[in-house]
Write an enzyme that holds these catalytic residues in place. Sequence first.
Site, short mmCIF file in Angstrom:
data_model
loop_
_atom_site.label_atom_id
_atom_site.label_comp_id
_atom_site.label_asym_id
_atom_site.label_seq_id
_atom_site.Cartn_x
_atom_site.Cartn_y
_atom_site.Cartn_z
N CYS A 78 0.95 -0.98 -0.02
CA CYS A 78 -0.06 -0.02 0.11
C CYS A 78 0.79 1.35 -0.07
CB CYS A 78 -1.02 -0.06 1.18
SG CYS A 78 -0.19 -0.07 2.85
N GLU A 129 4.68 0.87 0.81
CA GLU A 129 6.21 0.83 1.04
C GLU A 129 6.98 1.16 -0.08
OE1 GLU A 129 3.84 -2.27 3.63
OE2 GLU A 129 3.44 -1.30 1.84
N HIS A 144 6.41 -6.30 12.89
CA HIS A 144 4.87 -5.94 12.20
C HIS A 144 4.06 -5.08 13.11
CE1 HIS A 144 5.44 -8.03 8.29
NE2 HIS A 144 5.84 -9.31 8.93
N GLU A 150 7.66 -1.34 11.49
CA GLU A 150 6.22 -0.91 10.86
C GLU A 150 5.65 -0.28 12.60
OE1 GLU A 150 5.54 -4.02 7.41
OE2 GLU A 150 4.82 -4.33 9.38
#
Length: 897
Positions: free
Chosen positions: A502, A504, A535, A636
């Site tokens: 989306c 990166e 994550h 992230e």
Amino acid sequence: MDNKQKLEEILRKRGIAALHTDDTKEEDIPEASDRFKKLMDIYYTLKVTADMETPYWYNRIWWENDGDLIEVRRAKAVAGGYAHTTPTILPYEKLVMNKTKDIRGAFPFPWVCASFFNSLAESLMNEVDAPAENEADSVSVVGAGGGNVTESYGEIISIAKKFGMRKEDIPVLVKVSKYWDGISVEDVSTKYAKMIPEYDQFSAVMDSVVVMFDSFAIPQGREVMNYYMPLQYGFDEIQKMCDDRIALVMGEAEDDGILGMSRGYYYAAMKEVCKGLSKWCENYARRAKDLASRERDPEFKKNYEEIAEVMENIAHKRPASFREALQMTLCLHYGVVNEDPQSGQSIGRLGQVLQPFYEKDIEEGKITDEEVIELLELYRIKITCIECFASAGVSGGVLSGNTFNNLSLGGQSYDGRSAVTPLEYLILEAGMRAKTPQPTLSVLYDEKTPEDFLMKAAQCTKLGLGYPAWMNNQTGMNFMMRQYGPEGMNLEDARAWCLGGCLESAPGCFSPLEYNGKVTMIPGGASPTCGTGIHFTALPKILELVLTNGVDRRTGKRVFPAHNEKIETYDQMVALWQRYLDISNRIVNRVNNMQMDIWRKYNMPAVNSLLKADCFKKGQHIGNCGARYNACINFESCGTITYINSLASIKKNVFDDQKYTLEEMTDAMVHNFGFKTAYETNVFSPDFRESTPEAAKYAQIFADCVNAPKYGNADPYVDQLLRDYQMYLKDYLPTLKSYYGKPEYLCQISVSTHGPQGFVTLASADGRLAGTTYSDGSVSAAAGTDKNGIYAIFESATVYDHSQNQNAQMNLKLHPSAVKGLSGTRKLLDVVRAYMRKGGFHVQFNVVGSDTLRAAQKKPEAYRDLMVRVAGFTQYWCEIGKPIQDEVIYRTEYDEA
């Protein structure tokens, strides 16, 4: 006098009537083709199906090749899945192939993760709904509408709150999965990870959802496809090239005593991959011929014959037309997404890759622009049908049902000019006519981009489809040089970047496509996944745990070791936050490195290792650093601005003004400022509060928290905290090393994790209540807190250099009236341009009124085709969980661009 009045005055003085461009209508957008409409009518009736055909054949061929070299055995199993997938062709299709035999289907990958199925074997056999796999699953909400199967019914069993599986397939699922019990990537990596002394700390972090999910859950994706090899050579020629390389290198180590010998095995594996992909295409050609032989309608018969010809050609040869080239890329895309559970396998700059094929067909009169647009419309359906079979925590809590197959437009060419092609105008046009969530579109904004293209993209954005989003091409290039310079990144390769997943940023390179008597340098991906590190870490949750001395007061469980410090200064509090963050990162990174290391040893990518730049040249798969660039693993984050606003509130109210002690602030947060929690009210945004008898006790502290300085208002007090945070992570994160031994970096996207991670977090010091969503994105203002307009947000967002990180995410919501008419399109483009010129990396828009969203929430069946932008992706409103719906509704809505 404002600028508009000045313009009118100038026009008047020159004798020119002032143009009321607000009411000037833009050219009407034609409707989508009848084929598209008919196929979408079918799509809207479909449910998301879990199919067992591919896993069955994968297992069977895996067993048949017991004892073979692992990389060759893996390639044969993957290829066998393609070769035995039942081809399904609908009457109105021109482009064919699906992920499974079902149009909207997916399948499990028990060789990656089998515990979910094995632990539920008994319940599945007894036709009982599958319980949550872990804490992240239990707090993730999947949208109840559209194609999601959230509950079992009739002969259908619901799995992971989203997928429906026929009862007759359950025994197959159980049998196929049982084989992998103890030997899946998950099981093997867990076995060895438990040898780390701090493994209990890892479990505590994951159980508290401080970190959202494991790396094995989606080991590929968040990267960019590279279609060059099959477009240049075709499957038969690549197989011959494999034979030539085998003859040259098999048995030769040359100067590499570690990996040199593996080159021969790589080429043997790639030959198997090509055979499987070729067979897959042949099966569709055979199916189309069969349908044509029995079809009485002349139009349908002709279409089936054309499909058969296309599929037969690409099964063996390089494409010889635009339609064949588009079909080839679709085949390759499905091939990669069928290797592993994954999301974000981005299409890349397809309009530049396929421009030579389009150009030749147009020149020779073989196709018209309208026919190309129709093919692109049908392509949108195919990409929209891609599903990711994963747990509820991933499919709902992270993805909201989307798989982020991002298509990028614009940027710069190999020689530094605008890369926009005529085909990209048609891709935009198809996206405007054919309204589907995928592929989402992203414009790589560059000052060299043609103005009419930018205007067309802005017109598309304001339709309310959620795309295209806008990226700063120069900022992306700067990040490429910063991150991949040590691996040899040069300016030409930096120009080939685009979005993987989306949002990166992913490295690319240019390759020389020989077609139509000329050589065209086409861009494509040049790295593995640009994601699989740590994550989604809940930044506000870690701050909460600092204040509660490491104990999760929601569950009563200890997450971090007690620091037992009397926090007397703001700097001390931030230092403790950094300490807890480091504790989490160090152990999660070690475990996730092991997960990905086991994955690359047992489950090496097959098709992706054929396609990625330099893998074929080196004779090494992606796991062996075959790709050109490998410093691509990230950390992230989630809830950045909720965290920053909380810091500002504590700094102001506790340490600067000394209105409250930190203990009083913590007490107010633990007691939710005297309000009911989102768990009790089922409202997940700040637009609803229901008091308890304790409300009066916390009224003043709550008011002071709400009124504390907030990010997004060009207020240096709070904006400096954001800059301090960014500068700290810029220096800290490279101390973490990936399983490739490369430095990690910051990825700032919330996707949908701000829903479940907000759910597990107590009230925060910014006035957010317990259980409600975090702020979305990374530089979006928290909903309702930005009071000074869009340009103030831009000022706040650019207090640091966006090119120092992989991305930065800005979500904005505009009322449709704000961008009405031709002047509205210009205003929207001016907004984008202003942010890009300040150095902002990304901005995306929802152009929809909150009233419409509220109505759709009440009657989702009446808004089946309504789409919204969530965080880096578009999704059907009815397939998004309520926490995220509430958050999108409550985002600040601007009525002036």
